[in-house]
Design a protein around this motif. Structure first.
Motif, PDB file in Angstrom:
ATOM      1  N   GLU A 142       5.358   0.459  -7.891  1.00  0.00           N
ATOM      2  CA  GLU A 142       5.550   0.287  -6.459  1.00  0.00           C
ATOM      3  C   GLU A 142       5.327  -1.152  -6.037  1.00  0.00           C
ATOM      4  N   LYS A 155       8.175  -1.255  -3.713  1.00  0.00           N
ATOM      5  CA  LYS A 155       7.981  -1.483  -2.284  1.00  0.00           C
ATOM      6  C   LYS A 155       7.472  -2.894  -1.987  1.00  0.00           C
ATOM      7  N   ASN A 198      14.039  -0.109   0.548  1.00  0.00           N
ATOM      8  CA  ASN A 198      12.669   0.342   0.261  1.00  0.00           C
ATOM      9  C   ASN A 198      11.630  -0.764   0.330  1.00  0.00           C
ATOM     10  N   PRO A 243       7.779   2.677 -15.375  1.00  0.00           N
ATOM     11  CA  PRO A 243       9.031   2.987 -14.666  1.00  0.00           C
ATOM     12  C   PRO A 243       8.857   3.273 -13.174  1.00  0.00           C
ATOM     13  N   ASN A 244       7.650   3.604 -12.728  1.00  0.00           N
ATOM     14  CA  ASN A 244       7.426   3.981 -11.328  1.00  0.00           C
ATOM     15  C   ASN A 244       6.623   2.950 -10.546  1.00  0.00           C
ATOM     16  N   SER A 289       9.793  -2.393 -17.550  1.00  0.00           N
ATOM     17  CA  SER A 289      10.371  -1.201 -16.911  1.00  0.00           C
ATOM     18  C   SER A 289      10.240   0.028 -17.807  1.00  0.00           C
ATOM     19  N   LYS A 313       0.440   1.628 -10.490  1.00  0.00           N
ATOM     20  CA  LYS A 313       1.423   1.447  -9.425  1.00  0.00           C
ATOM     21  C   LYS A 313       1.638  -0.029  -9.117  1.00  0.00           C
ATOM     22  N   ARG A 364      17.344  -3.191  -3.494  1.00  0.00           N
ATOM     23  CA  ARG A 364      15.996  -2.720  -3.157  1.00  0.00           C
ATOM     24  C   ARG A 364      15.638  -2.929  -1.703  1.00  0.00           C
ATOM     25  N   LYS A 395      16.224  -0.698 -12.553  1.00  0.00           N
ATOM     26  CA  LYS A 395      15.159   0.193 -13.017  1.00  0.00           C
ATOM     27  C   LYS A 395      14.066   0.533 -12.010  1.00  0.00           C
ATOM     28  N   PHE A 396      13.671  -0.390 -11.180  1.00  0.00           N
ATOM     29  CA  PHE A 396      12.485  -0.182 -10.343  1.00  0.00           C
ATOM     30  C   PHE A 396      12.842   0.448  -8.998  1.00  0.00           C
ATOM     31  N   GLU A 397      13.140   1.729  -9.024  1.00  0.00           N
ATOM     32  CA  GLU A 397      13.589   2.432  -7.827  1.00  0.00           C
ATOM     33  C   GLU A 397      12.474   2.701  -6.822  1.00  0.00           C
ATOM     34  N   CYS A 398      11.225   2.649  -7.244  1.00  0.00           N
ATOM     35  CA  CYS A 398      10.087   2.927  -6.360  1.00  0.00           C
ATOM     36  C   CYS A 398       9.464   1.651  -5.790  1.00  0.00           C
TER      37      CYS A 398
END
Length: 179
Positions: free
Chosen positions: A26, A62, A86, A23-24, A19, A3, A83, A57-60
């Motif tokens: 945080e 934070k 988030n 892909p996920n 990415s 993460k 972004r 690409k990095f939708e998660c």
């Protein structure tokens, strides 16, 4: 899957590889060479290719930590626009900087930003910052936990600091401003 990833960008010049593999993500730390004192004056690696990948690409994502890179106002504007909803933590350290307008976009669109640190950055423009970013942050943010700016950002209105502290009185734990 991890993460959090730290990338030494001089070893990974192609952001799409990151990415694809993670892909996920945080939390992402992007670091260029560390040159010691006056790092911002010596950094040469642009943030722009990375922001294109982060935006798409990095939708998660934070948390983002950017160290010793070259940034433009459009980089921060795109980060805030894509972004900002988030993003909870942002640190920009030792970078050749953008104009203050990029920080205004961050303050305006990253309304859930809880940790914001600006340290040892170099502004490439003759126009000194006037505190617009801090004023915008004081107007838009109510959840700040940690604000730290140690920079050339010595032009700001103490009323904006007071407003931010009052609006974030239930969450603010650390406020470090210099000068």
């Amino acid at each position: 899957m991890s993460k959090h990833v730290t990338v030494h960008v001089h070893f990974l010049p192609n952001p799409s590889r990151l990415s694809h593999r993670f892909p996920n993500l945080e939390s992402l730390t992007l670091e260029s060479f560390s040159h010691g004192f006056n790092t911002a004056e010596k950094c040469l690696i642009p943030f722009t290719p990375w922001i294109h990948e982060i935006a798409v690409k990095f939708e998660c994502l934070k948390s983002l930590y950017i160290r010793n890179m070259v940034m433009s106002p459009s980089d921060l504007k795109r980060l805030a626009a894509t972004r900002g909803a988030n993003l909870r933590s942002l640190e920009i350290r030792g970078c050749k900087m953008f104009l203050e307008d990029g920080l205004v976009d961050i303050a305006r669109y990253c309304i859930d930003l809880r940790s914001f640190h600006l340290q040892y950055n170099s502004i490439e423009n003759d126009n000194m910052p006037n505190g617009k970013w801090l004023h915008e942050l004081a107007l838009c943010n109510t959840v700040m936990e940690s604000l730290n700016f140690l920079d050339l950002f010595d032009r700001y209105d103490i009323k904006d600091v007071t407003r931010l502290a009052k609006k974030c009185s239930n969450s603010l734990v650390s406020l470090n401003i210099f000068p």
